[in-house]
Motif scaffolding. Sequence first.
Motif, mmCIF file in Angstrom:
data_model
loop_
_atom_site.group_PDB
_atom_site.id
_atom_site.type_symbol
_atom_site.label_atom_id
_atom_site.label_comp_id
_atom_site.label_asym_id
_atom_site.label_seq_id
_atom_site.Cartn_x
_atom_site.Cartn_y
_atom_site.Cartn_z
ATOM 1 N N VAL A 264 -0.801 43.204 0.781
ATOM 2 C CA VAL A 264 -0.538 42.656 -0.550
ATOM 3 C C VAL A 264 -1.812 42.045 -1.112
ATOM 4 C CG1 VAL A 264 0.912 41.071 -1.864
ATOM 5 C CG2 VAL A 264 1.832 42.171 0.182
ATOM 6 N N LYS A 265 -2.167 42.413 -2.351
ATOM 7 C CA LYS A 265 -3.404 41.943 -2.954
ATOM 8 C C LYS A 265 -3.231 40.721 -3.858
ATOM 9 C CE LYS A 265 -4.362 45.928 -4.901
ATOM 10 N NZ LYS A 265 -3.204 46.726 -4.457
ATOM 11 N N ASN A 266 -1.991 40.366 -4.169
ATOM 12 C CA ASN A 266 -1.740 39.304 -5.143
ATOM 13 C C ASN A 266 -1.022 38.138 -4.465
ATOM 14 O OD1 ASN A 266 -0.469 37.719 -7.218
ATOM 15 N ND2 ASN A 266 -0.717 39.437 -8.635
ATOM 16 N N PRO A 267 -1.560 36.908 -4.559
ATOM 17 C CA PRO A 267 -0.888 35.781 -3.894
ATOM 18 C C PRO A 267 0.514 35.521 -4.413
ATOM 19 C CG PRO A 267 -2.662 35.011 -5.329
ATOM 20 C CD PRO A 267 -2.806 36.492 -5.228
ATOM 21 N N ARG A 268 0.762 35.824 -5.686
ATOM 22 C CA ARG A 268 2.126 35.660 -6.222
ATOM 23 C C ARG A 268 3.099 36.616 -5.537
ATOM 24 N NH1 ARG A 268 -1.026 35.686 -10.730
ATOM 25 N NH2 ARG A 268 -0.372 37.785 -11.304
ATOM 26 N N SER A 269 2.623 37.811 -5.217
ATOM 27 C CA SER A 269 3.481 38.769 -4.513
ATOM 28 C C SER A 269 3.755 38.326 -3.086
ATOM 29 C CB SER A 269 2.822 40.156 -4.516
ATOM 30 O OG SER A 269 2.661 40.637 -5.834
ATOM 31 N N VAL A 270 2.766 37.683 -2.451
ATOM 32 C CA VAL A 270 2.986 37.150 -1.106
ATOM 33 C C VAL A 270 4.109 36.129 -1.144
ATOM 34 C CG1 VAL A 270 1.967 35.835 0.789
ATOM 35 C CG2 VAL A 270 0.590 37.550 -0.409
ATOM 36 N N GLN A 271 4.065 35.222 -2.125
ATOM 37 C CA GLN A 271 5.098 34.202 -2.251
ATOM 38 C C GLN A 271 6.452 34.825 -2.583
ATOM 39 O OE1 GLN A 271 4.809 30.990 -1.467
ATOM 40 N NE2 GLN A 271 2.718 31.471 -0.842
ATOM 41 N N TRP A 272 6.445 35.824 -3.452
ATOM 42 C CA TRP A 272 7.695 36.479 -3.849
ATOM 43 C C TRP A 272 8.354 37.161 -2.651
ATOM 44 C CZ3 TRP A 272 9.204 41.750 -4.455
ATOM 45 C CH2 TRP A 272 10.373 41.940 -5.207
ATOM 46 N N LEU A 273 7.561 37.816 -1.803
ATOM 47 C CA LEU A 273 8.113 38.516 -0.647
ATOM 48 C C LEU A 273 8.675 37.559 0.394
ATOM 49 C CD1 LEU A 273 5.512 41.401 -0.250
ATOM 50 C CD2 LEU A 273 7.937 41.676 -0.769
ATOM 51 N N ARG A 274 8.232 36.306 0.376
ATOM 52 C CA ARG A 274 8.785 35.324 1.311
ATOM 53 C C ARG A 274 10.293 35.169 1.124
ATOM 54 N NH1 ARG A 274 5.056 32.280 4.054
ATOM 55 N NH2 ARG A 274 2.920 32.277 3.218
ATOM 56 N N ARG A 275 10.766 35.372 -0.084
ATOM 57 C CA ARG A 275 12.206 35.260 -0.354
ATOM 58 C C ARG A 275 13.025 36.239 0.471
ATOM 59 N NH1 ARG A 275 12.797 35.726 -6.807
ATOM 60 N NH2 ARG A 275 10.678 35.117 -7.374
ATOM 61 N N PHE A 276 12.384 37.328 0.868
ATOM 62 C CA PHE A 276 13.094 38.386 1.595
ATOM 63 C C PHE A 276 12.790 38.362 3.087
ATOM 64 C CE2 PHE A 276 12.163 39.624 -2.747
ATOM 65 C CZ PHE A 276 13.429 39.909 -3.230
ATOM 66 N N GLY A 277 12.148 37.305 3.539
ATOM 67 C CA GLY A 277 11.891 37.148 4.960
ATOM 68 C C GLY A 277 10.513 37.578 5.426
ATOM 69 N N PHE A 278 9.627 37.960 4.505
ATOM 70 C CA PHE A 278 8.262 38.316 4.892
ATOM 71 C C PHE A 278 7.451 37.051 5.147
ATOM 72 C CE2 PHE A 278 9.615 42.180 2.822
ATOM 73 C CZ PHE A 278 8.920 43.188 3.460
ATOM 74 N N THR A 279 6.577 37.119 6.130
ATOM 75 C CA THR A 279 5.675 36.007 6.421
ATOM 76 C C THR A 279 4.235 36.509 6.436
ATOM 77 O OG1 THR A 279 5.903 36.325 8.816
ATOM 78 C CG2 THR A 279 7.390 34.742 7.768
ATOM 79 N N HIS A 280 3.329 35.636 6.072
ATOM 80 C CA HIS A 280 1.910 35.948 6.006
ATOM 81 C C HIS A 280 1.317 35.890 7.407
ATOM 82 C CE1 HIS A 280 -2.058 33.627 5.612
ATOM 83 N NE2 HIS A 280 -2.368 34.899 5.498
ATOM 84 N N ARG A 281 0.614 36.957 7.817
ATOM 85 C CA ARG A 281 0.042 37.000 9.150
ATOM 86 C C ARG A 281 -1.486 36.991 9.161
ATOM 87 N NH1 ARG A 281 3.680 38.446 13.378
ATOM 88 N NH2 ARG A 281 1.831 38.304 14.694
ATOM 89 N N GLY A 282 -2.116 37.376 8.060
ATOM 90 C CA GLY A 282 -3.571 37.394 8.024
ATOM 91 C C GLY A 282 -4.057 37.741 6.638
#
Length: 201
Positions: free
Chosen positions: A157-175
């Motif tokens: 994911v290239k956009n920090p807003r998309s990283v935050q948005w995907l957290r709603r669905f159970g995605f977590t940031h790994r690197g």
Amino acid sequence: EDDIERAVQILHDAFKDDVGTASYSGGSARVQRDIYRRTITACLTRGQVYLGFLDDEPQGVAALIEPGADWAFYEHEDFTRTLSSYLEEWYAYHYIPTYQELYRSAFSAGERARRDAWNLKFLAVSPDHQRKGLGRELVRTLCGKADAGRERVTADVKNPRSVQWLRRFGFTHRGVKNFTSRDSAGFPLWCVVREPSSTSG
């Protein structure tokens, strides 16, 4: 073929101002469309492609490579030989090594972790139809598919807003790693992962 071209158009419209896309393509619309077309075609044969419809027209797309079937457009000679010498060198000496380091930093198994999971290559909604729930339904659909097989999903994911948005669905940031390019201001790339769940969304 019409559906593939519609998916290509959705991706082109959604990412037309994206700095990462400018870097990947050297700012060339032809290269951008070639990347999208190759990726959609690969996902059709080695994974899944979902189109999201509004008013009977496709306005969203999600494309994934299935576990065990890793794929990257820049590893194919018939793609790289169409690039400028600068862009060919950028992939070989900057993008690929940095991308490999991203996965080594994110997972003890490195890139094998991506190959063993569903890998979300693209998720996009036409700009005029965003914020209507279509992206949410596409993510819920692909997460449901992964959960049914008790499989993880990875995405870049290239956009920090998309990283935050995907957290709603159970995605977590790994690197995350930063990429530079002559053709854009540079961009960060986050690796995110979603472990299988008994419920989706």
